[in-house]
Design a protein around this motif. Sequence first.
Motif, PDB file in Angstrom:
ATOM      1  N   ARG A  37      37.828 -12.724   2.850  1.00  0.00           N
ATOM      2  CA  ARG A  37      36.887 -11.638   3.146  1.00  0.00           C
ATOM      3  C   ARG A  37      37.500 -10.638   4.128  1.00  0.00           C
ATOM      4  N   ALA A  38      38.355 -11.125   5.006  1.00  0.00           N
ATOM      5  CA  ALA A  38      39.043 -10.219   5.926  1.00  0.00           C
ATOM      6  C   ALA A  38      39.963  -9.261   5.165  1.00  0.00           C
ATOM      7  N   ALA A  39      40.655  -9.770   4.157  1.00  0.00           N
ATOM      8  CA  ALA A  39      41.531  -8.913   3.350  1.00  0.00           C
ATOM      9  C   ALA A  39      40.710  -7.845   2.633  1.00  0.00           C
ATOM     10  N   HIS A  40      39.536  -8.232   2.146  1.00  0.00           N
ATOM     11  CA  HIS A  40      38.651  -7.257   1.501  1.00  0.00           C
ATOM     12  C   HIS A  40      38.227  -6.186   2.499  1.00  0.00           C
ATOM     13  N   ARG A  42      39.779  -5.175   5.226  1.00  0.00           N
ATOM     14  CA  ARG A  42      40.906  -4.302   5.558  1.00  0.00           C
ATOM     15  C   ARG A  42      41.150  -3.280   4.457  1.00  0.00           C
ATOM     16  N   ALA A  43      41.030  -3.730   3.221  1.00  0.00           N
ATOM     17  CA  ALA A  43      41.230  -2.803   2.097  1.00  0.00           C
ATOM     18  C   ALA A  43      40.100  -1.779   2.016  1.00  0.00           C
ATOM     19  N   ALA A  44      38.879  -2.215   2.332  1.00  0.00           N
ATOM     20  CA  ALA A  44      37.732  -1.319   2.229  1.00  0.00           C
ATOM     21  C   ALA A  44      37.685  -0.308   3.364  1.00  0.00           C
ATOM     22  N   ALA A  47      40.839   2.229   8.231  1.00  0.00           N
ATOM     23  CA  ALA A  47      40.770   2.859   9.553  1.00  0.00           C
ATOM     24  C   ALA A  47      40.360   1.879  10.647  1.00  0.00           C
ATOM     25  N   ALA A  48      39.862   0.706  10.291  1.00  0.00           N
ATOM     26  CA  ALA A  48      39.477  -0.278  11.305  1.00  0.00           C
ATOM     27  C   ALA A  48      40.715  -0.739  12.073  1.00  0.00           C
ATOM     28  N   GLU A  49      40.529  -0.950  13.361  1.00  0.00           N
ATOM     29  CA  GLU A  49      41.665  -1.378  14.175  1.00  0.00           C
ATOM     30  C   GLU A  49      42.105  -2.798  13.833  1.00  0.00           C
ATOM     31  N   ASP A  50      41.145  -3.674  13.576  1.00  0.00           N
ATOM     32  CA  ASP A  50      41.464  -5.072  13.321  1.00  0.00           C
ATOM     33  C   ASP A  50      40.288  -5.726  12.617  1.00  0.00           C
ATOM     34  N   VAL A  51      40.551  -6.892  12.033  1.00  0.00           N
ATOM     35  CA  VAL A  51      39.495  -7.729  11.472  1.00  0.00           C
ATOM     36  C   VAL A  51      39.672  -9.125  12.061  1.00  0.00           C
ATOM     37  N   LEU A  52      38.714  -9.565  12.861  1.00  0.00           N
ATOM     38  CA  LEU A  52      38.762 -10.899  13.430  1.00  0.00           C
ATOM     39  C   LEU A  52      38.142 -11.888  12.448  1.00  0.00           C
TER      40      LEU A  52
END
Length: 256
Positions: A37-40, A42-44, A47-52
Amino acid sequence: MAHVLITGSSDGLGLMAGRLLTDQGHTVTLHARNTERAAHARAALPAAEDVLVADLRTLDGIRGLADAANAAARFDAAIHNAGIGYREPRRVETADGLSELFTVNVLAPYLLTALMTRPGRLVYLSSGMARSGDPDLTDPQWTHRRWNGAQAYSDSKLFDVLLAFGVARRWPEVSSNSVEPGWVPTKMGGPGAPDDLDQGPVTQAWLAVSDDEAAKVTGRHFYHRQERSVSAEAREPAIQDALLDYCAELTGTAIK
């Protein structure tokens, strides 16, 4: 510009709020339950700085997210968006022996609030179904009652209002508010939901970052950027404190 953490933001309203904020130039950290879900996410939202990544269905997972957030930065705001909906057909018990719905919807925002470096603004996602919620803490884990998913969800969303208001009282220097985004056609809301999806993420993003005087308040409940009334019980300090004390007992961590 603000730095904002949004839980449960790999899709739905959380991701939409993240997109609104990054479009405005703010720095956004998303959160996902697992690496897929994190990869999704990031792809979506590149512009987000990070996904925890953290699974909020366990107390250790919640603590892990708090640790990761504290290692990343001090956030100016946190939007507690993660949640389980009202269609759950049965009670699911977590590894901690607790209701999964209660853990994600109530204990996760509670424990993250207690453990994270204190942001200036806190936003808790509630629901219009909170009006049918019961603040009674005799059996919030649904271990003795016959399971009712809609009631369990309604109770949890009332608890989120109590959490927002209780934190507002205990931390007067922090802006702590709750939001009902409307019954919108997300995965949780379902395709037949009648409310305006475009308006669904607006109020929580506004409360997290806006310099409008109307957004710089605390201990309030909002719908579409307008204050909305809540039950008299939600305004009772003793009921707020009972929930905070109960969550402290379950987690071993108090909000003081």
